[in-house]
Write a protein that holds these residues in place. Structure first.
Motif, mmCIF file in Angstrom:
data_model
loop_
_atom_site.group_PDB
_atom_site.id
_atom_site.type_symbol
_atom_site.label_atom_id
_atom_site.label_comp_id
_atom_site.label_asym_id
_atom_site.label_seq_id
_atom_site.Cartn_x
_atom_site.Cartn_y
_atom_site.Cartn_z
ATOM 1 N N SER A 173 0.461 -1.013 0.161
ATOM 2 C CA SER A 173 0.249 0.116 -0.154
ATOM 3 C C SER A 173 0.533 1.307 -0.310
ATOM 4 C CB SER A 173 -1.213 -0.116 1.256
ATOM 5 O OG SER A 173 -2.081 -1.067 0.894
ATOM 6 N N ARG B 285 -0.919 4.900 -3.740
ATOM 7 C CA ARG B 285 -2.484 5.387 -4.154
ATOM 8 C C ARG B 285 -2.682 6.258 -2.799
ATOM 9 N NH1 ARG B 285 -1.561 0.509 -6.690
ATOM 10 N NH2 ARG B 285 -2.089 0.623 -9.064
ATOM 11 N N LYS B 286 -4.372 6.237 -2.788
ATOM 12 C CA LYS B 286 -4.760 7.159 -1.926
ATOM 13 C C LYS B 286 -5.922 5.479 -1.555
ATOM 14 C CE LYS B 286 -5.907 11.947 -3.296
ATOM 15 N NZ LYS B 286 -6.861 12.360 -4.060
ATOM 16 N N TRP B 287 -6.157 5.382 -0.177
ATOM 17 C CA TRP B 287 -7.303 4.680 0.692
ATOM 18 C C TRP B 287 -6.400 3.396 0.724
ATOM 19 C CZ3 TRP B 287 -11.407 6.636 3.264
ATOM 20 C CH2 TRP B 287 -11.991 7.927 2.983
ATOM 21 N N THR B 288 -5.007 3.489 0.446
ATOM 22 C CA THR B 288 -4.660 2.562 0.701
ATOM 23 C C THR B 288 -4.535 1.550 1.893
ATOM 24 O OG1 THR B 288 -2.425 3.118 0.118
ATOM 25 C CG2 THR B 288 -2.721 2.053 -1.668
ATOM 26 N N PHE C 143 -7.217 1.420 3.720
ATOM 27 C CA PHE C 143 -8.462 0.403 3.913
ATOM 28 C C PHE C 143 -8.070 -0.525 3.845
ATOM 29 C CE2 PHE C 143 -12.743 0.398 2.028
ATOM 30 C CZ PHE C 143 -13.067 0.291 2.871
ATOM 31 N N SER D 24 -11.356 -4.728 -0.692
ATOM 32 C CA SER D 24 -10.612 -3.920 0.010
ATOM 33 C C SER D 24 -9.566 -3.527 -0.970
ATOM 34 C CB SER D 24 -10.642 -3.264 1.238
ATOM 35 O OG SER D 24 -11.606 -3.322 2.014
ATOM 36 N N CYS E 101 -9.697 -0.313 -3.778
ATOM 37 C CA CYS E 101 -8.439 1.167 -3.921
ATOM 38 C C CYS E 101 -7.761 0.929 -3.888
ATOM 39 C CB CYS E 101 -8.046 0.876 -2.292
ATOM 40 S SG CYS E 101 -6.855 -0.288 -1.900
#
Length: 308
Positions: free
Chosen positions: A200, A205-208, A210, A253, A257
């Motif tokens: 992640s 990346r964003k929201w990794t 999650f 998830s 993401c």
């Protein structure tokens, strides 16, 4: 329908099904027929969700090896729900059948974390890269532990039944191999979480973060379950439903993401392709996605290009 609307419908449908299953867990009827319907409907809701989930992998997941692992995880979840459903239908006068249904729980219990770790390790592998040795190093020990559970009546190294209580599945002691199984499952979960967090952070990346949340919940639930904390049994004591749902949440998830590549999100890909003018149509030449200022090509030209 836009990707955002599809995602909203998907999340809403899953939330509705899970909520219905949770409500059915706490609802009781005096009528035995209605009660039986509730007991059967609840596992079938989960089975339906995991079957749809498995089928979607075949169409969405790009990488071959992670796709196989994720499909197998979904299959193991369906198998676990079926075994659980059958176990509660076995009468107490058949203790041997009850005991072996209990033993069968350990097939998905051991394989799901193992396959989960394998899928996490395979996420960034190149297509065609040999990963058989890596997978074998995880699968072979897991199969040995499963074999030990299924043959427990011969050696009693997983569960020990005191003399006179062999046919009572409620009186037993844990032995050395049971501890090994717990260590194996916990290690697979923890290493999987570390791998996901590292990938992640590297992806940018964003929201990794999650996928890490359901993993931590699953890890905490397992620890509380092993320690026998009373609130776990009272409120979230359905081991099959909790473990399957949280494991599914981890990998769904990861897909959401972007840690697991899927063959969709064409709009995002087109937006990322700087300077590329392109267009995707359906079979009737109706424009679905486009990038840049793509030329307005007449219908006759489109058909000529397809024929050519």
């Amino acid at each position: 329908m836009s990707e955002k609307k599809k995602f909203t419908v998907y999340i809403g449908s899953v939330a509705l099904c899970v909520s219905m299953a949770v409500v059915l867990h706490y609802v009781s009827f005096t009528n035995p027929y209605l009660q039986s319907i509730c007991h059967l409907l609840r596992p079938f809701i989960y089975i339906g969700l995991y079957l749809v989930w498995a089928i979607s992998f075949q169409k969405r997941i790009i990488q071959k090896e992670p796709r196989r692992c994720l499909i197998m995880i979904a299959v193991m979840m369906v198998f676990w729900m079926l075994v659980r459903m059958c176990k509660f239908e076995i009468p107490y006068e058949m203790p041997t059948a009850l005991r072996y249904a209990w033993y069968l729980y350990y097939i998905p219990m051991i394989l799901i974390p193992t396959l989960g770790l394998n899928a996490a390790l395979l996420m960034d592998k190149e297509e065609g890269e040999n990963t058989k040795n890596q997978s074998a190093c995880l699968i072979i020990p897991a199969l040995c532990l499963i074999f030990a559970v299924l043959t427990n009546d011969l050696h009693q190294k997983v569960f020990y039944f005191p003399k006179g209580f062999f046919f009572s599945n409620g009186v037993y002691e844990y032995r050395f191999i049971f501890i090994l199984i717990q260590i194996w499952m916990m290690l697979c979960l923890m290493i999987m979480e570390v791998v996901l967090m590292r990938k992640s952070a590297a992806s940018g990346r964003k929201w990794t973060w999650f996928p890490v949340l359901p993993g931590l919940l699953l890890l905490g639930w397992n620890l509380c379950h092993i320690l026998g904390m009373p609130f776990i049994k009272a409120y979230v004591g359905d081991m099959t439903a909790v473990c399957c749902f949280l494991m599914a949440a981890i990998y769904q998830s990861s897909i959401i993401c972007g840690l697991i590549p899927i063959n969709s999100r064409y709009i995002e890909l087109f937006q990322a392709a700087g300077g590329l003018d392109a267009e995707i149509t359906d079979w009737s030449f109706k424009k679905c996605y486009h990038s840049g200022k793509f030329l307005d090509i007449p219908q006759e030209v489109r058909e000529t290009l397809l024929v050519g």
